[in-house]
Scaffold this motif. Structure first.
Motif, PDB file in Angstrom:
ATOM      1  N   UNK A   1      36.585  22.543   4.068  1.00 41.02           N
ATOM      2  CA  UNK A   1      37.541  23.645   3.906  1.00 41.02           C
ATOM      3  C   UNK A   1      37.659  24.446   5.205  1.00 41.02           C
ATOM      4  N   UNK A   2      36.529  24.694   5.862  1.00 39.13           N
ATOM      5  CA  UNK A   2      36.544  25.467   7.106  1.00 39.13           C
ATOM      6  C   UNK A   2      37.277  24.727   8.217  1.00 39.13           C
ATOM      7  N   UNK A   3      36.989  23.434   8.371  1.00 38.90           N
ATOM      8  CA  UNK A   3      37.605  22.691   9.468  1.00 38.90           C
ATOM      9  C   UNK A   3      39.092  22.507   9.222  1.00 38.90           C
ATOM     10  N   UNK A   4      39.494  22.393   7.960  1.00 42.40           N
ATOM     11  CA  UNK A   4      40.922  22.289   7.649  1.00 42.40           C
ATOM     12  C   UNK A   4      41.646  23.589   8.007  1.00 42.40           C
TER      13      UNK A   4
ATOM     14  N   UNK B   1      44.949  22.388  22.560  1.00 42.92           N
ATOM     15  CA  UNK B   1      44.784  20.950  22.327  1.00 42.92           C
ATOM     16  C   UNK B   1      43.321  20.542  22.455  1.00 42.92           C
ATOM     17  N   UNK B   2      42.626  21.131  23.428  1.00 46.89           N
ATOM     18  CA  UNK B   2      41.196  20.841  23.580  1.00 46.89           C
ATOM     19  C   UNK B   2      40.411  21.327  22.367  1.00 46.89           C
ATOM     20  N   UNK B   3      40.776  22.492  21.836  1.00 50.71           N
ATOM     21  CA  UNK B   3      40.106  23.000  20.645  1.00 50.71           C
ATOM     22  C   UNK B   3      40.379  22.104  19.441  1.00 50.71           C
ATOM     23  N   UNK B   4      41.589  21.572  19.351  1.00 47.77           N
ATOM     24  CA  UNK B   4      41.910  20.654  18.259  1.00 47.77           C
ATOM     25  C   UNK B   4      41.076  19.373  18.367  1.00 47.77           C
ATOM     26  N   UNK B   5      40.899  18.877  19.592  1.00 47.81           N
ATOM     27  CA  UNK B   5      40.050  17.707  19.791  1.00 47.81           C
ATOM     28  C   UNK B   5      38.598  18.018  19.429  1.00 47.81           C
ATOM     29  N   UNK B   6      38.149  19.222  19.771  1.00 38.21           N
ATOM     30  CA  UNK B   6      36.793  19.655  19.423  1.00 38.21           C
ATOM     31  C   UNK B   6      36.613  19.661  17.904  1.00 38.21           C
ATOM     32  N   UNK B   7      37.609  20.191  17.200  1.00 37.00           N
ATOM     33  CA  UNK B   7      37.526  20.217  15.731  1.00 37.00           C
ATOM     34  C   UNK B   7      37.513  18.802  15.159  1.00 37.00           C
ATOM     35  N   UNK B   8      38.254  17.885  15.778  1.00 34.24           N
ATOM     36  CA  UNK B   8      38.240  16.492  15.335  1.00 34.24           C
ATOM     37  C   UNK B   8      36.864  15.863  15.550  1.00 34.24           C
TER      38      UNK B   8
ATOM     39  N   UNK C   1      34.031  17.477  15.519  1.00 36.40           N
ATOM     40  CA  UNK C   1      33.148  18.031  14.493  1.00 36.40           C
ATOM     41  C   UNK C   1      33.373  17.334  13.153  1.00 36.40           C
ATOM     42  N   UNK C   2      34.627  17.055  12.847  1.00 36.32           N
ATOM     43  CA  UNK C   2      34.925  16.362  11.598  1.00 36.32           C
ATOM     44  C   UNK C   2      34.339  14.962  11.601  1.00 36.32           C
ATOM     45  N   UNK C   3      34.451  14.274  12.740  1.00 33.44           N
ATOM     46  CA  UNK C   3      33.864  12.942  12.851  1.00 33.44           C
ATOM     47  C   UNK C   3      32.339  13.004  12.755  1.00 33.44           C
ATOM     48  N   UNK C   4      31.738  14.050  13.355  1.00 35.34           N
ATOM     49  CA  UNK C   4      30.292  14.221  13.254  1.00 35.34           C
ATOM     50  C   UNK C   4      29.865  14.420  11.808  1.00 35.34           C
ATOM     51  N   UNK C   5      30.623  15.236  11.090  1.00 38.14           N
ATOM     52  CA  UNK C   5      30.312  15.464   9.677  1.00 38.14           C
ATOM     53  C   UNK C   5      30.435  14.174   8.884  1.00 38.14           C
TER      54      UNK C   5
ATOM     55  N   UNK D   1      29.602  27.690  16.567  1.00 39.69           N
ATOM     56  CA  UNK D   1      28.711  28.111  15.474  1.00 39.69           C
ATOM     57  C   UNK D   1      28.803  27.132  14.300  1.00 39.69           C
ATOM     58  N   UNK D   2      29.991  26.635  14.046  1.00 39.70           N
ATOM     59  CA  UNK D   2      30.163  25.662  12.971  1.00 39.70           C
ATOM     60  C   UNK D   2      29.423  24.368  13.292  1.00 39.70           C
ATOM     61  N   UNK D   3      29.421  23.989  14.557  1.00 39.89           N
ATOM     62  CA  UNK D   3      28.689  22.795  14.969  1.00 39.89           C
ATOM     63  C   UNK D   3      27.187  22.986  14.781  1.00 39.89           C
ATOM     64  N   UNK D   4      26.681  24.176  15.133  1.00 37.53           N
ATOM     65  CA  UNK D   4      25.254  24.452  14.951  1.00 37.53           C
ATOM     66  C   UNK D   4      24.875  24.401  13.475  1.00 37.53           C
TER      67      UNK D   4
END
Length: 279
Positions: A136-139, A193-200, A202-206, A121-124
């Motif tokens: 703040x959310x991704x942190x 670990x996969x979720x952490x990579x996903x969050x990374x 998203x951060x790179x996309x932002x 949802x955050x990606x959308x």
């Protein structure tokens, strides 16, 4: 038992099995083998706020008994919840400890799937340009996932220690069960670990979106600067007001200079379009 009761009954075990001789000083999950005894601690992050609060208590497993060391009554609450849970076999302290540890992970895969849905949802929102408060959310996500990652890794290590202890005592069934438990905790660790990579990602996309916006702004500023460079030259050149400049005395001098400036702007815009600067 409370920590005080355990200290009175097993003072040596408390000193050797727990950091500083205090269960409350431990903030991680571990299991240590002490001769024929296995002692350790549980430090379980709360699912509502994994990075903040933890439920901490100790345990001591001997040949004929399993003792939980808890001053807050959390273990009693968990054991009460386990009443309707299908147990493997409670005929030995090791199997009861296995069922207890298994119960701690019973819904964790579903819990991690909810994390994945929240990240999706955050990606959308990010793709729709609704990036307000994204950092703040991704942190917050990363802090919680880091806490869960450490938790599952520690449980996997505990499972290996208990597996080794059971193998040395010749309990093949216990060794197999704790080995399976270690693998299960390891899979949960891999999922985190996969979720952490996903969050990374998203951060790179932002950050990429920010860079693109900055590039667009810089390109616009470059276009404006380029357009006004020749006009600035013309303004500086004809702002010298020398006596013998022919345009000063011409009644059409001002109009001619304005026309030249407009022509320069039109030519520059055409060149920019040909070069694709406005895409």
């Amino acid at each position: 038992m409370t920590e005080e009761e355990f200290q009175e009954k097993f003072p040596i075990l408390l000193c050797r099995g727990f950091i500083g001789g205090k269960v409350s000083h431990n903030r991680f999950c571990k299991a240590d083998r002490l001769n024929k005894t296995v002692a350790g601690t549980f430090s379980i992050p709360l699912k509502e706020s994994p990075s903040k609060e933890k439920t901490t208590f100790g345990f001591c497993m001997r040949k004929e008994e399993l003792i939980f060391i808890d001053d807050a009554g959390k273990v009693r609450q968990i054991l009460d919840e386990m009443q309707g849970y299908p147990l493997t076999d409670s005929s030995s302290p090791a199997l009861l400890l296995f069922d207890f540890m298994e119960y701690l992970l019973k819904d964790d895969m579903i819990f991690l799937q909810e994390y994945e849905e929240r990240l999706t949802r955050l990606e959308e929102e990010l793709l729709n340009g609704k990036a307000e408060g994204f950092d703040r959310k991704i942190l917050s996500f990363r802090k919680e996932l880091s806490a869960l990652s450490a938790y599952y890794e520690q449980l996997s290590d505990m499972g290996e220690t208990l597996q080794q202890n059971a193998a040395e005592q010749g309990d093949e069934k216990d060794s197999l069960l704790f080995g399976l438990y270690s693998d299960k905790a390891g899979r949960l660790y891999s999922a985190v670990q996969m979720l952490k990579e996903y969050s990374m990602q998203l951060r790179e996309m932002h950050q990429t979106q920010i860079d693109v916006r900055q590039n667009e702004i810089m390109k616009m500023l470059t276009v404006v600067t380029t357009v006004f460079m020749p006009l600035t030259l013309v303004a500086g050149w004809y702002g010298m007001n020398f006596v013998n400049m022919p345009e000063l005395a011409s009644p059409y001098g001002y109009i001619v200079i304005c026309a030249i400036c407009l022509l320069v702007i039109v030519v520059e815009i055409l060149i920019f379009k040909i070069k694709g600067w406005f895409k």
